[in-house]
Motif scaffolding. Sequence first.
Motif, PDB file in Angstrom:
ATOM      1  N   UNK A 169      75.697  37.510  95.796  1.00  0.00           N
ATOM      2  CA  UNK A 169      76.943  36.764  95.877  1.00  0.00           C
ATOM      3  C   UNK A 169      77.910  37.490  96.801  1.00  0.00           C
ATOM      4  N   UNK A 170      78.430  36.777  97.801  1.00  0.00           N
ATOM      5  CA  UNK A 170      79.426  37.369  98.690  1.00  0.00           C
ATOM      6  C   UNK A 170      80.746  37.517  97.958  1.00  0.00           C
ATOM      7  N   UNK A 171      81.298  38.717  97.970  1.00  0.00           N
ATOM      8  CA  UNK A 171      82.583  38.979  97.321  1.00  0.00           C
ATOM      9  C   UNK A 171      83.731  38.966  98.332  1.00  0.00           C
ATOM     10  N   UNK A 172      83.597  39.745  99.389  1.00  0.00           N
ATOM     11  CA  UNK A 172      84.643  39.873 100.400  1.00  0.00           C
ATOM     12  C   UNK A 172      84.006  40.012 101.777  1.00  0.00           C
ATOM     13  N   UNK A 173      84.753  39.584 102.796  1.00  0.00           N
ATOM     14  CA  UNK A 173      84.362  39.903 104.154  1.00  0.00           C
ATOM     15  C   UNK A 173      85.609  40.205 104.968  1.00  0.00           C
ATOM     16  N   UNK A 174      85.375  40.950 106.061  1.00  0.00           N
ATOM     17  CA  UNK A 174      86.496  41.380 106.902  1.00  0.00           C
ATOM     18  C   UNK A 174      86.078  41.309 108.363  1.00  0.00           C
ATOM     19  N   UNK A 175      86.916  40.705 109.191  1.00  0.00           N
ATOM     20  CA  UNK A 175      86.625  40.599 110.613  1.00  0.00           C
ATOM     21  C   UNK A 175      87.448  41.596 111.427  1.00  0.00           C
ATOM     22  N   UNK A 176      88.320  42.368 110.761  1.00  0.00           N
ATOM     23  CA  UNK A 176      89.108  43.360 111.464  1.00  0.00           C
ATOM     24  C   UNK A 176      89.927  44.186 110.498  1.00  0.00           C
ATOM     25  N   UNK A 177      90.538  45.244 111.016  1.00  0.00           N
ATOM     26  CA  UNK A 177      91.350  46.130 110.175  1.00  0.00           C
ATOM     27  C   UNK A 177      92.418  45.320 109.451  1.00  0.00           C
ATOM     28  N   UNK A 178      92.497  45.514 108.141  1.00  0.00           N
ATOM     29  CA  UNK A 178      93.516  44.858 107.333  1.00  0.00           C
ATOM     30  C   UNK A 178      93.281  43.389 107.069  1.00  0.00           C
ATOM     31  N   UNK A 179      92.193  42.818 107.605  1.00  0.00           N
ATOM     32  CA  UNK A 179      91.892  41.396 107.426  1.00  0.00           C
ATOM     33  C   UNK A 179      90.790  41.252 106.393  1.00  0.00           C
ATOM     34  N   UNK A 180      91.150  40.736 105.218  1.00  0.00           N
ATOM     35  CA  UNK A 180      90.215  40.606 104.119  1.00  0.00           C
ATOM     36  C   UNK A 180      90.209  39.161 103.640  1.00  0.00           C
ATOM     37  N   UNK A 181      89.016  38.616 103.476  1.00  0.00           N
ATOM     38  CA  UNK A 181      88.866  37.282 102.894  1.00  0.00           C
ATOM     39  C   UNK A 181      88.059  37.411 101.615  1.00  0.00           C
ATOM     40  N   UNK A 182      88.535  36.743 100.562  1.00  0.00           N
ATOM     41  CA  UNK A 182      87.886  36.791  99.269  1.00  0.00           C
ATOM     42  C   UNK A 182      87.146  35.489  99.030  1.00  0.00           C
ATOM     43  N   UNK A 183      85.900  35.624  98.599  1.00  0.00           N
ATOM     44  CA  UNK A 183      85.093  34.440  98.348  1.00  0.00           C
ATOM     45  C   UNK A 183      85.103  34.034  96.884  1.00  0.00           C
ATOM     46  N   UNK A 184      85.311  34.975  95.999  1.00  0.00           N
ATOM     47  CA  UNK A 184      85.203  34.693  94.571  1.00  0.00           C
ATOM     48  C   UNK A 184      86.386  35.325  93.841  1.00  0.00           C
ATOM     49  N   UNK A 185      87.154  34.545  93.075  1.00  0.00           N
ATOM     50  CA  UNK A 185      88.238  35.144  92.284  1.00  0.00           C
ATOM     51  C   UNK A 185      87.668  36.106  91.256  1.00  0.00           C
ATOM     52  N   UNK A 186      88.206  37.284  91.175  1.00  0.00           N
ATOM     53  CA  UNK A 186      87.602  38.267  90.278  1.00  0.00           C
ATOM     54  C   UNK A 186      88.547  39.434  90.054  1.00  0.00           C
ATOM     55  N   UNK A 187      87.999  40.424  89.410  1.00  0.00           N
ATOM     56  CA  UNK A 187      88.738  41.621  89.044  1.00  0.00           C
ATOM     57  C   UNK A 187      88.713  42.657  90.146  1.00  0.00           C
TER      58      UNK A 187
END
Lengths: 113, 110
Positions: free
Chosen positions: A45-63
């Motif tokens: 399961x993908x949790x997070x991905x980042x395409x650059x410094x400080x850029x974070x995308x969340x795929x699943x709401x979680x702890x």
Amino acid sequence: SQTIHQWPATLVQPVGSPLSLECTVEGTSNPNLYWYRQAAGRGLQLLFYSVGIGQISSEVPQNLSASRPQDRQFILSSKKLLLSDSGFYLCAWSGQGANYGYTFGSGTRLTVV
Amino acid sequence: KQEVTQIPAALSVPEGENLVLNCSFTDSAIYNLQWFRQDPGKGLTSLLLIQSSQREQTSGRLNASLDKSSGRSTLYIAASQPGDSATYLCAVRGGYALNFGKGTSLLVTP
């Protein structure tokens, strides 16, 4: 050549404790970075991905949360672990562009007790 | 939402046999498909990457095919060896994320 390092390899943490997993990539610049979780009997399961410094995308709401303080460093954190956070956590990188494949790290086995 | 299915879930074969692992996906709008190997307790090792415009890729005893229009890929392993025992995962990329199947657990017996 490019290498990806992930640590620690195993971790046993009590419920309610904080978490910090680190991943670094060598031999490339400006990679896309990813955190996946593999729970027992379930798929990846993908949790997070980042395409650059400080850029974070969340795929699943979680702890959990993720940060990318440097170009080739990706950190997965939690302020208070839950039992359901147990699993096998994998960091991965890919080049910028959709045609690149993924390269995975060796993983961290997290057991929350 | 992309769904990836791998059949069979488990497979046991004697050493030397040729075998085929199957992967199907529901959304044909993919950039590429990647086959991985996972040994128990270990990370994922990439075996083959097939771009959406390609039909197949080969590496040693491994051959992977892709039929994007029908949403299918196969991984062919020739002359299987006990060292091939592992879980094989198929993953498709439609955006940033790789969508994984649950894998085929392969056991090659001497």
